[in-house]
Design an enzyme around this catalytic site. Structure first.
Site, PDB file in Angstrom:
ATOM      1  CG  HIS A   4      78.369  91.913  84.907  1.00 14.71           C
ATOM      2  ND1 HIS A   4      77.053  91.543  85.049  1.00 14.71           N
ATOM      3  CD2 HIS A   4      78.833  91.249  83.817  1.00 14.71           C
ATOM      4  CE1 HIS A   4      76.744  90.690  84.087  1.00 14.71           C
ATOM      5  NE2 HIS A   4      77.798  90.496  83.318  1.00 14.71           N
ATOM      6  CG  ASP A  37      80.544  90.534  90.907  1.00 11.72           C
ATOM      7  OD1 ASP A  37      80.924  89.355  90.790  1.00 11.72           O
ATOM      8  OD2 ASP A  37      79.997  91.174  89.987  1.00 11.72           O
ATOM      9  CD  GLN A  85      84.925  87.673  84.713  1.00 13.95           C
ATOM     10  OE1 GLN A  85      85.853  86.868  84.523  1.00 13.95           O
ATOM     11  NE2 GLN A  85      83.848  87.679  83.960  1.00 13.95           N
ATOM     12  CE  LYS A 132      81.239  85.115  84.752  1.00  8.08           C
ATOM     13  NZ  LYS A 132      80.675  85.138  83.413  1.00  8.08           N
ATOM     14  CB  CYS A 178      76.814  92.582  81.014  1.00  5.03           C
ATOM     15  SG  CYS A 178      76.020  91.379  79.966  1.00  5.03           S
TER      16      CYS A 178
END
Ligand code: 7TS
Length: 412
Positions: A129, A206, A209, A232, A370
């Site tokens: 991202h 990261d 997600q 999220k 993104c």
């Protein structure tokens, strides 16, 4: 303490999310499949934030009065919940930030600013991202370090040999996405972390997600840093959390200066507070932290393994039925995937798909997500993306496929 005893019943879960019933986009029932951008909030999270503002609102770590002490108690208790959620060794290793992006910038600026110099290398992957690309470009430019990119194959998987070849004694930092927001690929981050450590690099994962879809265990992964995006995962916007190994956070300089991050200030010398407070300058997003605590309680109450199993079934079902749509090509066909169904249609541009679906109450995202380097890899400007959450059903995916059939009819 985690309570993971419930049995998973999606219809019961859906009743916890008022918007699924109340929102009527264009007069239609809502089919919400844009969860990778931000997912919906259960009543328990909405209530926790309202309760905080109704009964407990005050600033934290400042007042000796009752309300400030109550607010501080609840705020600090969430740090322990996040520790438990990550299985981190200590709550001191949890830093609250304004979001996932802010957390990555903190590490890039603070760790990178202090420990990178000319000749050093930072490794990321082609599927990051933008928020795990741009902060590293910025700090590399400032320090003279070089950014190296691990390429992906046409299924959307990092090419293992290429990644290994990139790692060498110059590699000082590796920052990789756990689950790709554009492709759904679940990277083998434990193995990638081990290889990076063998080369002597520190590792950030990261997990924006990943955290909504699966159990995270920072001790098992052995990563040095890990970031999440609470909005999220049923939590509010404007809040994020960073895990960092205590010995690294200890030696990192503060990212921002201000109140609460100091022990004492004179014009000659400022002594910084201990971690994690050293990284939390200014009045924090207290209501956001309270909401994050309620979101973690909610997800753990349902059961992280149950959520993962439910979504795996939906992903398999969605992948199967989407392939029956005329002219549809999946973008992101990795062996190990979570939560994301990205695709293009021969007949229509992703933005047209998004617009027509919206008219039928089906919310997806169309665009580059993104992740422009991913689009470049596949030679396309954009994809349409349906992304899953714990409250989605097979009926939602059926509605998506019916709506795509209508797109084909209109453009075919
Ligand atoms: N990393 C990944 C893998 C993401 O998917 C996102 C947001 C971020 C970082 C940034 O998180 P933020 O909460 O700080 O913005 N991804 C998306 C998306 O896929 N659609 O909208 C936002």
């Amino acid at each position: 303490m985690s309570i993971e005893t419930s049995t998973f019943d999606v219809q019961t879960i859906r009743k916890d999310f008022p918007i699924l019933e109340k929102a009527r986009p264009h007069g239609k029932s809502l089919v919400y499949l844009d969860n990778a951008a931000s997912n919906q909030k259960p009543q328990a999270v909405i209530d926790a934030i309202t309760h905080y503002y109704t009964h407990q609102n005050s600033n934290v770590h400042r007042g000796i009065h009752h309300l400030s002490q109550v607010a501080t108690l609840h705020y600090d208790a969430v740090r322990e919940k996040v520790r438990d959620f990550f299985n981190a060794p200590s709550a001191q290793e949890i830093v609250f930030t304004s979001g996932n992006t802010d957390a990555i910038n903190l590490v890039a600026q603070s760790y990178g600013g202090a420990f990178l110099s000319e000749g050093d290398e930072v490794v990321i992957t082609e599927m990051e991202h933008h928020s795990n690309i741009v902060p590293w470009q910025m700090i590399c430019e400032k320090t003279g370090a070089t950014l190296r990119i691990a390429p992906i194959n046409d299924d959307g998987e990092v090419i293992a040999e290429e990644y290994e070849t990139l790692l060498n004694e110059k590699t000082k930092f590796v920052s990789i996405v756990y689950v790709s927001n554009a492709l759904g690929t679940v990277n083998p981050v434990k193995e990638m972390t081990r290889l990076a450590h063998d080369a002597g690099a520190a590792v950030l994962l990261d997990a924006a997600q990943a955290a909504p879809h699966m159990r995270i265990d920072v001790q098992d992964l052995d990563c040095d840093f890990l970031t999440i995006s609470p909005h999220k995962m049923c939590g509010p916007t404007g809040i994020g959390a960073l895990y960092g190994k205590a010995e690294l956070l200890d030696k990192m300089p503060p990212f921002k200066g201000g109140g609460d991050m100091i022990l004492s200030v004179t014009f000659d010398e400022t002594i910084y507070n201990e971690v994690p407070y050293k990284f939390e300058a200014g009045t924090p997003n207290i209501a956001g932290v309270i909401g994050l605590g309620a979101a973690i309680d909610y997800m753990m109450g349902i059961g992280l393994d149950q959520i993962e199993a439910h979504e795996a079934e939906l992903l398999a079902y969605g992948t199967k039925i989407l392939q029956q749509v005329d002219g549809l090509r999946m973008i992101g066909t990795a062996n190990h995937k979570a939560g994301v169904l990205g695709f293009v249609l021969e007949a229509a541009h992703p933005h047209d798909i998004g617009q027509i679906l919206d008219g039928e109450g089906v919310a997806i995202r169309a665009g580059h997500h993104c992740a422009q380097p991913v689009m470049k890899h596949f030679g396309i400007p954009a994809t349409a993306r349906a992304s899953l959450s714990l409250y989605n059903t097979k009926e939602d995916l059926d509605a998506l496929v019916v709506a795509l059939g209508n797109v084909n009819e209109m453009f075919g």
